[in-house]
Design an enzyme around this catalytic site. Structure first.
Site, PDB file in Angstrom:
ATOM      1  N   HIS A   1     -12.086   1.912  -7.931  1.00  0.00           N
ATOM      2  CA  HIS A   1     -12.091   2.430  -6.559  1.00  0.00           C
ATOM      3  C   HIS A   1     -13.340   3.287  -6.339  1.00  0.00           C
ATOM      4  O   HIS A   1     -13.833   3.926  -7.276  1.00  0.00           O
ATOM      5  CB  HIS A   1     -10.826   3.259  -6.312  1.00  0.00           C
ATOM      6  CG  HIS A   1     -10.442   3.343  -4.864  1.00  0.00           C
ATOM      7  ND1 HIS A   1     -11.095   2.662  -3.864  1.00  0.00           N
ATOM      8  CD2 HIS A   1      -9.456   4.051  -4.236  1.00  0.00           C
ATOM      9  CE1 HIS A   1     -10.530   2.925  -2.698  1.00  0.00           C
ATOM     10  NE2 HIS A   1      -9.527   3.770  -2.896  1.00  0.00           N
TER      11      HIS A   1
ATOM     12  N   GLU B   1      -2.572   3.728 -11.562  1.00  0.00           N
ATOM     13  CA  GLU B   1      -3.881   4.400 -11.569  1.00  0.00           C
ATOM     14  C   GLU B   1      -3.907   5.585 -12.515  1.00  0.00           C
ATOM     15  O   GLU B   1      -2.854   6.164 -12.830  1.00  0.00           O
ATOM     16  CB  GLU B   1      -4.248   4.828 -10.141  1.00  0.00           C
ATOM     17  CG  GLU B   1      -3.356   5.903  -9.561  1.00  0.00           C
ATOM     18  CD  GLU B   1      -3.507   6.067  -8.038  1.00  0.00           C
ATOM     19  OE1 GLU B   1      -3.419   5.053  -7.311  1.00  0.00           O
ATOM     20  OE2 GLU B   1      -3.704   7.203  -7.588  1.00  0.00           O
TER      21      GLU B   1
ATOM     22  N   LYS C   1       0.061  12.417  -7.507  1.00  0.00           N
ATOM     23  CA  LYS C   1      -1.283  12.057  -7.067  1.00  0.00           C
ATOM     24  C   LYS C   1      -1.439  12.286  -5.569  1.00  0.00           C
ATOM     25  O   LYS C   1      -0.457  12.391  -4.839  1.00  0.00           O
ATOM     26  CB  LYS C   1      -1.601  10.605  -7.414  1.00  0.00           C
ATOM     27  CG  LYS C   1      -0.619   9.639  -6.865  1.00  0.00           C
ATOM     28  CD  LYS C   1      -1.087   8.557  -5.974  1.00  0.00           C
ATOM     29  CE  LYS C   1      -1.686   8.737  -4.650  1.00  0.00           C
ATOM     30  NZ  LYS C   1      -2.263   7.462  -4.189  1.00  0.00           N
TER      31      LYS C   1
ATOM     32  N   ASP D   1       0.222  10.387   1.939  1.00  0.00           N
ATOM     33  CA  ASP D   1       0.221   9.680   0.650  1.00  0.00           C
ATOM     34  C   ASP D   1      -0.062  10.673  -0.479  1.00  0.00           C
ATOM     35  O   ASP D   1      -1.141  10.668  -1.076  1.00  0.00           O
ATOM     36  CB  ASP D   1      -0.861   8.582   0.740  1.00  0.00           C
ATOM     37  CG  ASP D   1      -0.964   7.717  -0.503  1.00  0.00           C
ATOM     38  OD1 ASP D   1      -0.005   7.675  -1.286  1.00  0.00           O
ATOM     39  OD2 ASP D   1      -2.028   7.092  -0.683  1.00  0.00           O
TER      40      ASP D   1
ATOM     41  N   ASP E   1       1.099  -1.372  -5.168  1.00  0.00           N
ATOM     42  CA  ASP E   1       0.425  -0.116  -5.465  1.00  0.00           C
ATOM     43  C   ASP E   1       1.492   0.820  -6.033  1.00  0.00           C
ATOM     44  O   ASP E   1       2.337   1.323  -5.288  1.00  0.00           O
ATOM     45  CB  ASP E   1      -0.153   0.422  -4.153  1.00  0.00           C
ATOM     46  CG  ASP E   1      -0.773   1.804  -4.289  1.00  0.00           C
ATOM     47  OD1 ASP E   1      -0.874   2.314  -5.412  1.00  0.00           O
ATOM     48  OD2 ASP E   1      -1.157   2.364  -3.235  1.00  0.00           O
TER      49      ASP E   1
ATOM     50  N   ASP F   1       0.945   3.671  -7.631  1.00  0.00           N
ATOM     51  CA  ASP F   1       0.383   5.013  -7.853  1.00  0.00           C
ATOM     52  C   ASP F   1       0.171   5.281  -9.346  1.00  0.00           C
ATOM     53  O   ASP F   1      -0.501   4.524 -10.017  1.00  0.00           O
ATOM     54  CB  ASP F   1       1.297   6.088  -7.228  1.00  0.00           C
ATOM     55  CG  ASP F   1       1.188   6.112  -5.703  1.00  0.00           C
ATOM     56  OD1 ASP F   1       0.353   5.369  -5.154  1.00  0.00           O
ATOM     57  OD2 ASP F   1       1.936   6.866  -5.064  1.00  0.00           O
TER      58      ASP F   1
ATOM     59  N   ASN G   1      -3.813  10.786  -2.134  1.00  0.00           N
ATOM     60  CA  ASN G   1      -4.635   9.667  -1.699  1.00  0.00           C
ATOM     61  C   ASN G   1      -6.110   9.903  -2.068  1.00  0.00           C
ATOM     62  O   ASN G   1      -6.616  11.023  -1.947  1.00  0.00           O
ATOM     63  CB  ASN G   1      -4.496   9.451  -0.187  1.00  0.00           C
ATOM     64  CG  ASN G   1      -5.272   8.233   0.267  1.00  0.00           C
ATOM     65  OD1 ASN G   1      -6.433   8.319   0.647  1.00  0.00           O
ATOM     66  ND2 ASN G   1      -4.643   7.080   0.199  1.00  0.00           N
ATOM     67  N   SER G   2      -6.776   8.847  -2.460  1.00  0.00           N
ATOM     68  CA  SER G   2      -8.151   8.921  -2.959  1.00  0.00           C
ATOM     69  C   SER G   2      -9.149   9.453  -1.937  1.00  0.00           C
ATOM     70  O   SER G   2     -10.233   9.902  -2.315  1.00  0.00           O
ATOM     71  CB  SER G   2      -8.614   7.533  -3.407  1.00  0.00           C
ATOM     72  OG  SER G   2      -7.692   6.983  -4.298  1.00  0.00           O
TER      73      SER G   2
ATOM     74  N   SER H   1       0.810  -1.220   0.000  1.00  0.00           N
ATOM     75  CA  SER H   1       0.000   0.000   0.000  1.00  0.00           C
ATOM     76  C   SER H   1       0.844   1.270   0.000  1.00  0.00           C
ATOM     77  O   SER H   1       1.700   1.465   0.877  1.00  0.00           O
ATOM     78  CB  SER H   1      -0.893  -0.027   1.247  1.00  0.00           C
ATOM     79  OG  SER H   1      -1.342   1.272   1.571  1.00  0.00           O
ATOM     80  N   GLY H   2       0.563   2.161  -0.938  1.00  0.00           N
ATOM     81  CA  GLY H   2       1.250   3.453  -0.966  1.00  0.00           C
ATOM     82  C   GLY H   2       0.929   4.269   0.278  1.00  0.00           C
ATOM     83  O   GLY H   2       1.797   4.948   0.822  1.00  0.00           O
ATOM     84  N   LEU H   3      -0.318   4.176   0.711  1.00  0.00           N
ATOM     85  CA  LEU H   3      -0.709   4.895   1.931  1.00  0.00           C
ATOM     86  C   LEU H   3       0.088   4.383   3.126  1.00  0.00           C
ATOM     87  O   LEU H   3       0.644   5.172   3.898  1.00  0.00           O
ATOM     88  CB  LEU H   3      -2.212   4.688   2.180  1.00  0.00           C
ATOM     89  CG  LEU H   3      -2.728   5.161   3.540  1.00  0.00           C
ATOM     90  CD1 LEU H   3      -2.718   6.673   3.639  1.00  0.00           C
ATOM     91  CD2 LEU H   3      -4.127   4.639   3.803  1.00  0.00           C
TER      92      LEU H   3
ATOM     93  N   ARG I   1      -5.998   0.814 -12.613  1.00  0.00           N
ATOM     94  CA  ARG I   1      -6.959   1.317 -11.609  1.00  0.00           C
ATOM     95  C   ARG I   1      -7.610   2.592 -12.107  1.00  0.00           C
ATOM     96  O   ARG I   1      -6.903   3.534 -12.479  1.00  0.00           O
ATOM     97  CB  ARG I   1      -6.196   1.562 -10.308  1.00  0.00           C
ATOM     98  CG  ARG I   1      -6.887   2.453  -9.293  1.00  0.00           C
ATOM     99  CD  ARG I   1      -6.101   2.404  -8.000  1.00  0.00           C
ATOM    100  NE  ARG I   1      -6.439   3.442  -7.064  1.00  0.00           N
ATOM    101  CZ  ARG I   1      -5.902   3.518  -5.836  1.00  0.00           C
ATOM    102  NH1 ARG I   1      -5.023   2.615  -5.436  1.00  0.00           N
ATOM    103  NH2 ARG I   1      -6.243   4.484  -5.028  1.00  0.00           N
TER     104      ARG I   1
END
Ligand code: SPV
Ligand code: MG
Length: 295
Positions: free
Chosen positions: A196, A121, A127, A65, A92, A94, A129-130, A53-55, A165
């Protein structure tokens, strides 16, 4: 663009596990991790794969992130995980850490480190975080398609899985946009798509699945719609469910509570029964494999 990669191409059994699960329609349960130890805990619990996980990797560095770390730092986290476990790691990656060439280089380096799956993604670099409200800006679908093609050209093992993604729902777009992007991404060579969503229920993902018609495997990340079960995912035709950050969130709460008690009470006596033993840490970190009886 011509990309030259190593001529020696060995098979990756872990990537084969992913690819075969996709082909056989077996639901893959994936846990987020950020290092060898968090990866081992997920493997021990029975997860089929890890999500680098990037987060989590950013947070483990004390950073948000938002594309602050570089590719090598994310790769180092994913690689430590992959070395610590025998299940596959889905990384991940990104945005692929930049443009087309960066996406190609990402594939080259992650594949080189034995990582089974690479996920990129369709947001612009840098980027965020979503789950952050602002700055969710998408690349044009054509442009992201070219990025996927570049990553695919750099791939040397047939079994490595490239996951595209889409952040269409995250950016406030509808199901039509999510579908058209994902079709375009599969046309560009993606082996699976990750859709997502940040809604509190699974409605966006479910409406996507109804129209998608099993064109390619679909990956979901039910962080905000946490009641969406593995059984419901399977019934909807989802191929992979990623629990992206619950492990880190559990650790943070446990560590915070433990340290607060130690500061309040002036000793560790009352927390001892509730924390893992040193022996447990030895065992999780592979003492038997390294020292055997010579401990
Ligand atoms: C991550 O774990 O870094 C992810 C999932 O990409 S999310 O945080 O939901 O964007
Ligand atoms: Mg991420």
């Amino acid at each position: 663009m011509t990309i030259t990669t190593s001529s020696h191409v060995s098979t990756s059994p872990r990537a084969l596990v992913l690819r075969e699960a996709f082909e056989q329609g077996r639901l893959i349960k994936v846990a987020g991790a950020h290092d060898g130890l968090s990866g081992r805990l997920a493997e021990e619990a029975g997860f089929d794969a890890l999500w680098a996980s990037g987060l989590e990797i950013s947070a483990a560095h004390g950073l948000p992130d938002v594309s602050l770390l570089g590719m090598s730092e994310y790769l180092s986290g994913a690689s430590a995980m992959q070395q610590a476990v025998s299940i596959p790691v889905v990384a991940d990656c990104d945005t692929g850490f930049g443009g087309d060439l960066n996406a190609a280089y990402t594939m080259m380096r992650y594949e080189g480190a034995g990582i089974a799956g690479v996920c990129i993604e369709d947001k612009i670099f840098p980027k965020r975080n979503s789950f952050l409200d602002n700055g969710q800006v998408l690349l044009e679908a054509d442009e992201f398609g070219r990025k996927l093609e570049a990553a695919k050209r750099a791939q040397t093992r047939d079994e490595t899985v490239l996951i595209a993604r889409t952040e269409a729902f995250i950016a406030g777009m509808g199901v039509e946009e999510a579908l058209s992007r994902c079709h375009q991404y599969v046309d560009a060579g993606a082996d699976a798509v990750l859709v997502h969503s940040k809604l509190a229920e699974a409605s966006e993902v479910i409406s996507f699945m109804r129209e998608w018609n099993h064109r390619a495997p679909v990956v979901v990340v039910p962080t905000t719609y946490s009641a969406f079960s593995v059984q419901e995912a399977q019934a909807a035709g989802v191929s992979m469910v990623i629990y992206a950050n619950q492990g880190m969130r559990a650790s943070v709460r446990a560590v915070r509570d433990t340290w607060a008690t130690v500061i309040a009470e002036g000793s560790t006596a009352s927390v001892e029964p509730h924390i893992a033993t040193v022996k447990d840490i030895f065992s999780l970190s592979g003492i038997d494999e390294w020292l055997g009886d010579d401990k």
